[in-house]
Design a protein around this motif. Structure first.
Motif, PDB file in Angstrom:
ATOM      1  N   GLU A  81      13.888  31.164  -8.429  1.00 47.70           N
ATOM      2  CA  GLU A  81      15.280  31.588  -8.286  1.00 47.70           C
ATOM      3  C   GLU A  81      16.180  30.468  -7.777  1.00 47.70           C
ATOM      4  O   GLU A  81      17.382  30.490  -7.997  1.00 47.70           O
ATOM      5  CB  GLU A  81      15.373  32.807  -7.371  1.00 47.70           C
ATOM      6  N   GLN A  82      15.597  29.496  -7.105  1.00 44.27           N
ATOM      7  CA  GLN A  82      16.380  28.359  -6.634  1.00 44.27           C
ATOM      8  C   GLN A  82      17.035  27.621  -7.796  1.00 44.27           C
ATOM      9  O   GLN A  82      18.079  27.005  -7.636  1.00 44.27           O
ATOM     10  CB  GLN A  82      15.507  27.380  -5.853  1.00 44.27           C
ATOM     11  N   PHE A  83      16.418  27.678  -8.954  1.00 38.56           N
ATOM     12  CA  PHE A  83      16.898  26.937 -10.110  1.00 38.56           C
ATOM     13  C   PHE A  83      17.560  27.826 -11.165  1.00 38.56           C
ATOM     14  O   PHE A  83      18.085  27.318 -12.147  1.00 38.56           O
ATOM     15  CB  PHE A  83      15.743  26.172 -10.759  1.00 38.56           C
ATOM     16  N   SER A  84      17.533  29.131 -10.973  1.00 37.69           N
ATOM     17  CA  SER A  84      18.040  30.031 -12.013  1.00 37.69           C
ATOM     18  C   SER A  84      19.543  29.896 -12.245  1.00 37.69           C
ATOM     19  O   SER A  84      20.010  30.087 -13.356  1.00 37.69           O
ATOM     20  CB  SER A  84      17.682  31.478 -11.683  1.00 37.69           C
ATOM     21  N   ASN A  85      20.302  29.592 -11.226  1.00 37.03           N
ATOM     22  CA  ASN A  85      21.756  29.485 -11.371  1.00 37.03           C
ATOM     23  C   ASN A  85      22.238  28.041 -11.466  1.00 37.03           C
ATOM     24  O   ASN A  85      23.440  27.804 -11.467  1.00 37.03           O
ATOM     25  CB  ASN A  85      22.450  30.182 -10.199  1.00 37.03           C
TER      26      ASN A  85
END
Length: 129
Positions: free
Chosen positions: A54-58
């Motif tokens: 999730e750290q990289f999802s946005n």
């Protein structure tokens, strides 16, 4: 990173390792069903993986290498259950739940093997056998 050593294969490998360990932990719980005072163990992996990814999802600038690091940084965590026991001997293993979870882990393991075989079949077809 080569076409064989990609993030899909890495994630499948980590998943297989987790599912193998999960089956081992569940089998240990089942084997200790009659051991007085034994507390069931649980294992987790998905929550840490989800959190790492999730750290990289946005982030539109996230690279394949960032995702690779997130996958590699996800580790299994084994916990001892603190659930109250309904039994006089203090054992809190629920045999029905353990057997369902063991079957689920076995099916997930087989599915991961199928996925890896499918990926290699597609690669083999692309290079013309």
């Amino acid at each position: 990173m080569s076409w064989i050593d990609n993030n899909n294969i890495l994630l499948s490998q980590k998943s297989l390792d987790y599912l193998w360990e999960k089956q081992r932990i569940i089998s240990e719980n089942i084997a200790n069903n009659d051991t007085p005072g034994y507390k069931a163990k649980t294992i987790s992996f998905e929550d840490q993986l989800r959190s790492n990814l999730e750290q990289f999802s946005n982030r539109p600038d996230a690279s394949k290498n960032d995702i690779r690091k997130a996958i590699l940084g996800s580790n299994m965590k084994i916990d001892v259950s603190n659930e109250e026991s309904n039994r006089l001997d203090g054992n809190n293993v629920n045999l029905d739940v353990e057997e369902v979870e063991l079957n689920r882990a076995q099916l997930q393991y087989q599915y991961q093997i199928f996925q890896i075989n499918d990926q290699f079949s597609r690669i083999r077809a692309a290079i013309g056998k």
